[in-house]
Design a protein around this motif. Sequence first.
Motif, mmCIF file in Angstrom:
data_model
loop_
_atom_site.group_PDB
_atom_site.id
_atom_site.type_symbol
_atom_site.label_atom_id
_atom_site.label_comp_id
_atom_site.label_asym_id
_atom_site.label_seq_id
_atom_site.Cartn_x
_atom_site.Cartn_y
_atom_site.Cartn_z
ATOM 1 N N ALA A 158 -50.135 23.201 29.130
ATOM 2 C CA ALA A 158 -51.482 22.627 29.106
ATOM 3 C C ALA A 158 -52.024 22.523 30.522
ATOM 4 O O ALA A 158 -51.291 22.223 31.467
ATOM 5 N N PHE A 159 -53.324 22.775 30.659
ATOM 6 C CA PHE A 159 -53.972 22.596 31.957
ATOM 7 C C PHE A 159 -54.441 21.157 32.052
ATOM 8 O O PHE A 159 -55.091 20.625 31.154
ATOM 9 N N VAL A 160 -54.075 20.504 33.163
ATOM 10 C CA VAL A 160 -54.457 19.110 33.367
ATOM 11 C C VAL A 160 -55.325 19.023 34.611
ATOM 12 O O VAL A 160 -55.023 19.618 35.647
ATOM 13 N N ALA A 161 -56.437 18.294 34.471
ATOM 14 C CA ALA A 161 -57.325 18.084 35.606
ATOM 15 C C ALA A 161 -56.906 16.829 36.358
ATOM 16 O O ALA A 161 -56.059 16.053 35.910
ATOM 17 N N THR A 162 -57.516 16.632 37.520
ATOM 18 C CA THR A 162 -57.223 15.445 38.317
ATOM 19 C C THR A 162 -57.524 14.180 37.510
ATOM 20 O O THR A 162 -58.589 14.048 36.915
ATOM 21 N N GLY A 163 -56.560 13.253 37.492
ATOM 22 C CA GLY A 163 -56.745 11.994 36.769
ATOM 23 C C GLY A 163 -56.297 12.019 35.333
ATOM 24 O O GLY A 163 -56.377 10.993 34.650
ATOM 25 N N THR A 164 -55.813 13.160 34.827
ATOM 26 C CA THR A 164 -55.353 13.228 33.443
ATOM 27 C C THR A 164 -54.100 12.371 33.266
ATOM 28 O O THR A 164 -53.136 12.516 34.016
ATOM 29 N N PRO A 165 -54.075 11.435 32.277
ATOM 30 C CA PRO A 165 -52.880 10.607 32.078
ATOM 31 C C PRO A 165 -51.725 11.416 31.509
ATOM 32 O O PRO A 165 -51.896 12.232 30.606
ATOM 33 N N ILE A 166 -50.533 11.193 32.049
ATOM 34 C CA ILE A 166 -49.324 11.868 31.582
ATOM 35 C C ILE A 166 -48.552 10.961 30.612
ATOM 36 O O ILE A 166 -48.211 11.345 29.500
ATOM 37 N N ALA A 167 -48.289 9.736 31.018
ATOM 38 C CA ALA A 167 -47.577 8.740 30.204
ATOM 39 C C ALA A 167 -47.640 7.416 30.959
ATOM 40 O O ALA A 167 -47.987 7.371 32.145
ATOM 41 N N THR A 168 -47.312 6.344 30.266
ATOM 42 C CA THR A 168 -47.249 5.050 30.931
ATOM 43 C C THR A 168 -45.809 4.755 31.331
ATOM 44 O O THR A 168 -44.860 5.145 30.643
ATOM 45 N N LEU A 169 -45.650 4.081 32.460
ATOM 46 C CA LEU A 169 -44.335 3.694 32.957
ATOM 47 C C LEU A 169 -44.348 2.185 33.180
ATOM 48 O O LEU A 169 -45.199 1.673 33.922
ATOM 49 N N GLN A 170 -43.426 1.468 32.509
ATOM 50 C CA GLN A 170 -43.394 0.011 32.574
ATOM 51 C C GLN A 170 -41.988 -0.464 32.938
ATOM 52 O O GLN A 170 -41.006 -0.003 32.364
ATOM 53 N N ASP A 171 -41.930 -1.380 33.884
ATOM 54 C CA ASP A 171 -40.672 -2.046 34.228
ATOM 55 C C ASP A 171 -40.565 -3.295 33.362
ATOM 56 O O ASP A 171 -41.252 -4.301 33.596
ATOM 57 N N LEU A 172 -39.697 -3.262 32.342
ATOM 58 C CA LEU A 172 -39.594 -4.340 31.368
ATOM 59 C C LEU A 172 -38.472 -5.326 31.676
ATOM 60 O O LEU A 172 -38.244 -6.259 30.903
ATOM 61 N N SER A 173 -37.764 -5.134 32.762
ATOM 62 C CA SER A 173 -36.658 -6.041 33.074
ATOM 63 C C SER A 173 -37.156 -7.448 33.370
ATOM 64 O O SER A 173 -36.475 -8.439 33.091
ATOM 65 N N THR A 174 -38.346 -7.542 33.924
ATOM 66 C CA THR A 174 -38.980 -8.827 34.219
ATOM 67 C C THR A 174 -40.440 -8.728 33.837
ATOM 68 O O THR A 174 -41.067 -7.683 34.023
ATOM 69 N N LEU A 175 -40.988 -9.810 33.281
ATOM 70 C CA LEU A 175 -42.380 -9.815 32.849
ATOM 71 C C LEU A 175 -43.123 -10.970 33.500
ATOM 72 O O LEU A 175 -42.530 -11.972 33.913
ATOM 73 N N PHE A 176 -44.425 -10.809 33.585
ATOM 74 C CA PHE A 176 -45.321 -11.891 33.971
ATOM 75 C C PHE A 176 -46.109 -12.319 32.739
ATOM 76 O O PHE A 176 -46.349 -11.523 31.825
ATOM 77 N N VAL A 177 -46.510 -13.584 32.713
ATOM 78 C CA VAL A 177 -47.455 -14.059 31.706
ATOM 79 C C VAL A 177 -48.582 -14.759 32.450
ATOM 80 O O VAL A 177 -48.357 -15.693 33.215
ATOM 81 N N ASP A 178 -49.801 -14.241 32.265
ATOM 82 C CA ASP A 178 -50.980 -14.805 32.916
ATOM 83 C C ASP A 178 -51.701 -15.712 31.925
ATOM 84 O O ASP A 178 -51.946 -15.320 30.776
ATOM 85 N N PHE A 179 -52.059 -16.912 32.366
ATOM 86 C CA PHE A 179 -52.763 -17.850 31.502
ATOM 87 C C PHE A 179 -53.702 -18.697 32.342
ATOM 88 O O PHE A 179 -53.658 -18.669 33.583
ATOM 89 N N TYR A 180 -54.565 -19.440 31.655
ATOM 90 C CA TYR A 180 -55.574 -20.257 32.329
ATOM 91 C C TYR A 180 -55.422 -21.717 31.908
ATOM 92 O O TYR A 180 -55.134 -22.021 30.748
ATOM 93 N N LEU A 181 -55.619 -22.619 32.875
ATOM 94 C CA LEU A 181 -55.587 -24.053 32.635
ATOM 95 C C LEU A 181 -56.856 -24.677 33.193
ATOM 96 O O LEU A 181 -57.435 -24.158 34.161
ATOM 97 N N PRO A 182 -57.318 -25.788 32.610
ATOM 98 C CA PRO A 182 -58.508 -26.449 33.163
ATOM 99 C C PRO A 182 -58.256 -26.963 34.563
ATOM 100 O O PRO A 182 -57.119 -27.268 34.943
ATOM 101 N N GLU A 183 -59.330 -27.070 35.332
ATOM 102 C CA GLU A 183 -59.183 -27.472 36.732
ATOM 103 C C GLU A 183 -58.595 -28.872 36.871
ATOM 104 O O GLU A 183 -58.003 -29.200 37.899
ATOM 105 N N GLN A 184 -58.707 -29.715 35.824
ATOM 106 C CA GLN A 184 -58.129 -31.055 35.903
ATOM 107 C C GLN A 184 -56.605 -31.014 35.992
ATOM 108 O O GLN A 184 -55.971 -32.001 36.396
ATOM 109 N N ALA A 185 -55.986 -29.875 35.608
ATOM 110 C CA ALA A 185 -54.526 -29.772 35.612
ATOM 111 C C ALA A 185 -53.961 -29.366 36.969
ATOM 112 O O ALA A 185 -52.738 -29.306 37.125
ATOM 113 N N ILE A 186 -54.805 -29.105 37.947
ATOM 114 C CA ILE A 186 -54.327 -28.609 39.244
ATOM 115 C C ILE A 186 -53.302 -29.555 39.881
ATOM 116 O O ILE A 186 -52.253 -29.106 40.369
ATOM 117 N N PRO A 187 -53.513 -30.883 39.901
ATOM 118 C CA PRO A 187 -52.516 -31.750 40.550
ATOM 119 C C PRO A 187 -51.159 -31.750 39.861
ATOM 120 O O PRO A 187 -50.164 -32.167 40.457
#
Length: 383
Positions: A183-212
């Motif tokens: 197959a001919f692939v142009a610049t930027g064509t996705p090949i596959a995804t690569l993920q490091d699953l040994s460690t994960l992050f979880v992003d979440f949000y809290l109200p500003e009152q919880a900062i202290p």
Amino acid sequence: MLLRRMLFMIIGVVIVVGALAYYQYKNISAQIAQFSLPPPAITVAAVKAEQRAWQSRLPAIGTLKAFQGVDLTVEVGGTVQELMFQSGQQVELGQPLVQLDSAVEQASLATAVADLGLAQVEFGRGRNLVTRQAISKSEFDRLAAEQQKANASVAQLRATLAKKRILAPFSGTIGIRQVDVGAFVATGTPIATLQDLSTLFVDFYLPEQAIPQLALGQQVRIAVAAYPNQVFEGQINAVNPKVENSTRTLQVRAKLANPERKLLPGMFANLQVLLPGDAQHVVVPETTLTYTLYGNSVYVVAEKKDEQGQPQKDDKGQPYLIAERRFVETGEHRDGWVVILKGLQAGEQVISAGQLKLDTGAHVALVDDPAQAATLNGPTSAD
């Protein structure tokens, strides 16, 4: 004779009317007596309010993200010559994954290398001649520039050739391939995804009152829908130094190990940030609460007392129990339990089943509630 007959008839009518009146009187008296009887006791189930060590938590929802994750793409166009991985394979840092056709670049590199060799020879000859003043300084400078230009051309072509081969930027799990050999692939064509699953992050949000209440390294408990009966442990890894203007919330990131590769990036997560310290609180099952627009309340089992303040007895000689409605101030809810901040003392009996039949002062009788027994054997203060 006629008078006597009339007298008997009148006496008979009086007797019949009297009998009917007496029967009606007895019937009405029985009904009045029935209505005057005290109503039977309402059967309810009750539990005792308990005082427990309760660790406060901050609830939140978040999204799992890979410790490292990229979508592999090509930087230069070309035809796929070889795929050196299988979908879902574990790959190592620097492992070749894709090779694009590079015949044209190889030929151009050979030409550039030959030009570089010639430029180096001419530069060496010119350096000998300029010391004897056989050529001008400007001619020598031109030869030096030609050598540098040839070096740059070789380096450029080698860099282009390197981009024809895609290497794993880090160790991880590669996803489903999106291209095939030929197959001919142009610049930027996705090949596959690569993920490091040994460690994960979880992003979440809290109200500003919880900062202290936040600190790096704070424990976080995470649950996902895929494993409803399992809790994953993590720690706060980073706190964003900026509050979002639109939502007035603070982004927080926690880090957790994933050695069994159960969790995947993109999963929705329910989490709780554990706050330090275990305060003592009065807690009751959530089933004891009645929610209304004018406040939350519970029904407390109490003994009815006479005018002298002495407990009354029922017809069986047992304490005459009544339900007293009491408004309470509630706190945190968790795992079927709720904290009572005000309005209830530890040890008081609270009705947990049958509240819909009650009103303040209603006569109640306690029965065992198997469902409530299961609740009482639920989470402890350590959970």
